[in-house]
Design a protein around this motif. Structure first.
Motif, mmCIF file in Angstrom:
data_model
loop_
_atom_site.group_PDB
_atom_site.id
_atom_site.type_symbol
_atom_site.label_atom_id
_atom_site.label_comp_id
_atom_site.label_asym_id
_atom_site.label_seq_id
_atom_site.Cartn_x
_atom_site.Cartn_y
_atom_site.Cartn_z
ATOM 1 N N LYS A 1 0.481 7.369 16.456
ATOM 2 C CA LYS A 1 -0.422 7.306 15.309
ATOM 3 C C LYS A 1 -1.433 6.181 15.488
ATOM 4 O O LYS A 1 -2.603 6.333 15.147
ATOM 5 N N HIS A 2 -0.971 5.043 16.006
ATOM 6 C CA HIS A 2 -1.852 3.892 16.214
ATOM 7 C C HIS A 2 -2.908 4.216 17.266
ATOM 8 O O HIS A 2 -4.071 3.858 17.118
ATOM 9 N N VAL B 1 1.392 -2.327 20.165
ATOM 10 C CA VAL B 1 1.789 -0.954 20.475
ATOM 11 C C VAL B 1 1.620 -0.036 19.276
ATOM 12 O O VAL B 1 1.010 1.022 19.366
ATOM 13 N N CYS B 2 2.165 -0.448 18.117
ATOM 14 C CA CYS B 2 2.181 0.469 16.964
ATOM 15 C C CYS B 2 1.252 0.058 15.832
ATOM 16 O O CYS B 2 1.029 0.828 14.909
ATOM 17 N N GLY B 3 0.718 -1.160 15.857
ATOM 18 C CA GLY B 3 -0.193 -1.602 14.813
ATOM 19 C C GLY B 3 0.488 -2.161 13.569
ATOM 20 O O GLY B 3 -0.187 -2.477 12.587
ATOM 21 N N LEU C 1 -3.956 7.281 18.069
ATOM 22 C CA LEU C 1 -4.807 8.367 17.592
ATOM 23 C C LEU C 1 -5.840 7.892 16.583
ATOM 24 O O LEU C 1 -6.905 8.491 16.482
ATOM 25 N N LYS C 2 -5.580 6.842 15.851
ATOM 26 C CA LYS C 2 -6.558 6.367 14.878
ATOM 27 C C LYS C 2 -7.789 5.763 15.554
ATOM 28 O O LYS C 2 -8.850 5.707 14.973
ATOM 29 N N ASP C 3 -7.625 5.330 16.811
ATOM 30 C CA ASP C 3 -8.758 4.763 17.553
ATOM 31 C C ASP C 3 -9.600 5.820 18.254
ATOM 32 O O ASP C 3 -10.717 5.537 18.680
ATOM 33 N N VAL C 4 -9.061 7.040 18.371
ATOM 34 C CA VAL C 4 -9.780 8.109 19.054
ATOM 35 C C VAL C 4 -10.579 8.899 18.035
ATOM 36 O O VAL C 4 -10.094 9.288 16.990
ATOM 37 N N GLU C 5 -11.847 9.124 18.357
ATOM 38 C CA GLU C 5 -12.689 9.892 17.449
ATOM 39 C C GLU C 5 -12.361 11.365 17.563
ATOM 40 O O GLU C 5 -12.051 11.867 18.654
ATOM 41 N N PRO C 6 -12.438 12.122 16.450
ATOM 42 C CA PRO C 6 -12.160 13.558 16.517
ATOM 43 C C PRO C 6 -13.155 14.284 17.421
ATOM 44 O O PRO C 6 -14.353 13.991 17.413
ATOM 45 N N GLY C 7 -12.634 15.205 18.205
ATOM 46 C CA GLY C 7 -13.470 16.020 19.085
ATOM 47 C C GLY C 7 -13.758 15.394 20.435
ATOM 48 O O GLY C 7 -14.423 15.990 21.266
ATOM 49 N N LYS C 8 -13.302 14.147 20.671
ATOM 50 C CA LYS C 8 -13.547 13.492 21.958
ATOM 51 C C LYS C 8 -12.219 13.202 22.619
ATOM 52 O O LYS C 8 -11.249 12.874 21.991
ATOM 53 N N ASP C 9 -12.185 13.297 23.944
ATOM 54 C CA ASP C 9 -10.951 13.043 24.703
ATOM 55 C C ASP C 9 -10.883 11.632 25.160
ATOM 56 O O ASP C 9 -11.694 10.943 25.477
#
Length: 120
Positions: free
Chosen positions: A109-110, A22-24, A112-120
């Motif tokens: 935070k965990h 869940v949190c890494g 969001l770190k897997d999501v690339e900036p600018g992509k949904d």
């Protein structure tokens, strides 16, 4: 925290994820980190023994004229042996809780770190 939800599946009692899904958060902070759980497990078994003694004393009673104390001792011993996988897991959770500060936003935070900036 554990790979298997059943603590009485003895081959996998201590199988843990490398990090929290869940949190890494890493579950083993350093080599031999969980050696200290023996102290937590000891405290838990003392607390359980006191609780069973009080329950036995209230429900059945104690006397110096018979063997009720030894019956409690035997029942408590069997109960602690049967509960040992659960107590061991609980002591690992408590020990990790003592040393790792809770962060309510860690899961976000965990993710969001897997999501690339600018992509949904």
């Amino acid at each position: 925290m554990f790979t298997n939800n059943n603590p009485w599946k003895l081959k996998e009692t201590f199988s843990m994820h490398k990090e929290c899904p869940v949190c890494g958060q890493k579950t083993e902070l350093e080599v031999g980190f969980y050696y200290g759980t023996g102290y937590v497990s000891y405290a838990l078994t003392v607390a359980i023994s006191v609780a069973t003694f009080v329950a036995w004393f209230v429900l059945i009673g104690m006397s110096i004229h018979d063997s009720r104390f030894f019956y409690w001792l035997g029942c408590n011993m069997v109960f602690l042996i049967l509960m040992q996988p659960w107590v061991s897991r609980l002591s690992r959770v408590i020990y990790l809780w003592i040393f790792v500060k809770y962060d309510p936003e860690a899961a976000e935070k965990h993710l969001l770190k897997d999501v690339e900036p600018g992509k949904d």
